[in-house]
Design an enzyme around this catalytic site. Structure first.
Site, PDB file in Angstrom:
ATOM      1  N   ASP A 281      -2.125   7.448  -6.958  1.00 22.35           N
ATOM      2  CA  ASP A 281      -0.747   7.020  -6.685  1.00 22.35           C
ATOM      3  C   ASP A 281       0.223   7.486  -7.771  1.00 22.35           C
ATOM      4  OD1 ASP A 281      -1.963   5.751  -4.607  1.00 22.35           O
ATOM      5  OD2 ASP A 281      -1.034   3.795  -4.945  1.00 22.35           O
TER       6      ASP A 281
ATOM      7  N   GLY B 231       0.807  -1.222   0.000  1.00 15.04           N
ATOM      8  CA  GLY B 231       0.000   0.000   0.000  1.00 15.04           C
ATOM      9  C   GLY B 231       0.834   1.263   0.000  1.00 15.04           C
ATOM     10  N   LEU B 232       2.157   1.126  -0.244  1.00 14.47           N
ATOM     11  CA  LEU B 232       3.023   2.316  -0.218  1.00 14.47           C
ATOM     12  C   LEU B 232       3.327   2.836  -1.632  1.00 14.47           C
ATOM     13  CD1 LEU B 232       5.503   1.402   2.682  1.00 14.47           C
ATOM     14  CD2 LEU B 232       3.393   2.717   2.806  1.00 14.47           C
ATOM     15  N   GLY B 233       2.583   2.369  -2.598  1.00 16.37           N
ATOM     16  CA  GLY B 233       2.659   2.956  -3.941  1.00 16.37           C
ATOM     17  C   GLY B 233       3.868   2.540  -4.768  1.00 16.37           C
TER      18      GLY B 233
ATOM     19  N   ALA C 195       3.147   2.290  -8.651  1.00 18.24           N
ATOM     20  CA  ALA C 195       3.031   3.607  -9.305  1.00 18.24           C
ATOM     21  C   ALA C 195       4.410   4.242  -9.457  1.00 18.24           C
ATOM     22  CB  ALA C 195       2.121   4.523  -8.495  1.00 18.24           C
ATOM     23  N   ALA C 196       5.248   4.112  -8.428  1.00 17.53           N
ATOM     24  CA  ALA C 196       6.594   4.702  -8.497  1.00 17.53           C
ATOM     25  C   ALA C 196       7.420   4.023  -9.589  1.00 17.53           C
ATOM     26  CB  ALA C 196       7.286   4.605  -7.141  1.00 17.53           C
TER      27      ALA C 196
HETATM   28  O1  PMV Z   1      -3.713   0.409   0.485  1.00 18.87           O
HETATM   29  P1  PMV Z   1      -3.995   1.090  -0.796  1.00 18.87           P
HETATM   30  O2  PMV Z   1      -2.952   2.051  -1.228  1.00 18.87           O
HETATM   31  O3  PMV Z   1      -4.426   0.126  -1.866  1.00 18.87           O
HETATM   32  O4  PMV Z   1      -5.234   2.081  -0.506  1.00 18.87           O
HETATM   33  C1  PMV Z   1      -6.551   1.790  -0.688  1.00 18.87           C
HETATM   34  C2  PMV Z   1      -7.378   3.009  -0.436  1.00 18.87           C
HETATM   35  C3  PMV Z   1      -8.863   2.749  -0.422  1.00 18.87           C
HETATM   36  O5  PMV Z   1      -9.489   3.967  -0.098  1.00 18.87           O
HETATM   37  C4  PMV Z   1      -9.225   1.722   0.615  1.00 18.87           C
HETATM   38  C5  PMV Z   1      -9.353   2.268  -1.782  1.00 18.87           C
HETATM   39  C6  PMV Z   1      -9.336   3.292  -2.890  1.00 18.87           C
HETATM   40  O6  PMV Z   1      -9.422   2.866  -4.065  1.00 18.87           O
HETATM   41  O7  PMV Z   1      -9.279   4.499  -2.627  1.00 18.87           O
END
Ligand code: PMV
Length: 319
Positions: free
Chosen positions: A150, A103-105, A108-109
């Protein structure tokens, strides 16, 4: 070798509520993906990644694939070739300070840095808005669906206010934001967690809708604090946001434990970041940064992750 880097990101406020039209605040962190590139005479694309530890070799035809460990790289190289109208053999070397799939992108980076590296090598100067749009195409092709957040973050850097349907605004934030990420290293699926919140919202709309609206209020207030440099309330707002995310059922015992460990060690605020269900939490600590980092390091993979205001950048090297 020409090297380009792009930063990862954390969601500071507003995850899940952003799915229902509320705003989110996203910040890029000083943890980068670096992509080095040079021309090869042969018509092949050779790619090495520190994280994977092996070389892979692709033909120009292979670049159409949207699977495999190097799927983002393959699509980014292919889209860069289309943009320039030229194909060439390449060697790419990728290193990352971001844990993958947390979830830290990192995807995308990788997409932004690969596109920028190949475009620059081939002498094509594109605007940041074009670069962010191309990188968003890479994510859409590989993932099927993707928010533009992202890739915009990795391109522009800084703190972004995302208002669904209305666009992405880069905020003027002048204060340092010392953050620490605690990674539970437990895999999670954003898709499943979004579906879980949707089910809860559908079964108890009277109860859940106000929770979502309140996350939106917290995020708007956090924006105001950030723009005015009033950081005293920022930690409290993070704590409230975590409580509301717990109410939505997306925290886990591991995440909430790390949140409380960080607060006990002196963090001004701490919350889960991203989809929840595993993945990462975030602590904000100006005074007791080292003790929070130490406490989180004992219990998780802890990363120093202060906000950076710089997005994609050409680090140098020969073209
Ligand atoms: O953990 P990530 O970076 O996949 O964040 C998801 C963010 C949500 O709000 C839960 C989903 C979204 O598409 O915005």
């Amino acid at each position: 070798m020409l090297t380009v880097s792009a930063p990862g990101k954390v969601i500071l406020f507003g995850e899940h509520a952003v799915v229902y039209g509320e705003p989110a605040l996203v910040g890029t962190i000083e943890r980068r993906v670096r992509v080095g590139v040079r021309r090869l005479d042969e018509k092949v694309i050779n790619v090495y990644s520190d994280a994977i530890g092996t070389w892979e070799s692709f033909t120009f035809e292979d670049l159409h694939e949207t699977n495999g460990a190097f799927r983002y790289v393959k699509r980014a190289v292919s889209i860069a070739f289309e943009e320039v109208g030229e194909k060439t053999g390449l060697e790419l070397r990728i290193s990352s300070e971001l844990p993958p799939a947390s979830g830290l992108g990192s995807s995308a980076a990788v997409s932004v840095a690969t596109l920028k590296a190949v475009l620059t090598l081939l002498g094509k100067d594109v605007s940041n808005s074009r670069l962010a749009a191309l990188a968003h195409c890479v994510e859409l092709e590989v993932q099927g669906s993707a928010s533009p957040t992202d890739t915009a973050a990795a391109t522009y850097g800084g703190v972004l206010f995302v208002l669904p349907g209305k666009g992405i605004e880069r905020l003027n934030v002048e204060e340092e934001l010392p953050l620490i990420v605690g990674n539970t290293q437990k895999e999670r699926s954003t898709k499943l967690l979004v579906a879980k919140v949707r089910r809860l919202k559908e079964s108890l709309p009277e109860v859940v809708d106000p929770v979502i609206r309140n996350i939106g209020k917290v995020t708007r207030e956090a924006r105001r604090c950030l723009e005015k440099g009033e950081l005293t309330h920022l930690g409290e707002l993070m704590n409230i946001n975590h409580g509301l995310l717990e109410a939505l059922g997306v925290s886990t015992p591991e995440l909430s434990r790390l949140v409380y460990i960080a607060r006990s060690a002196g963090a001004e605020g701490a919350k889960l970041t991203g989809a929840g269900g595993g993945g990462c939490m975030l602590a904000f600590a100006r005074e007791r940064y080292d003790s929070v980092l130490e406490a989180l390091s004992k219990e998780s993979q802890a990363l120093q992750a202060s906000i950076t205001f710089e997005g994609v950048r050409v680090e140098g090297g020969e073209r």
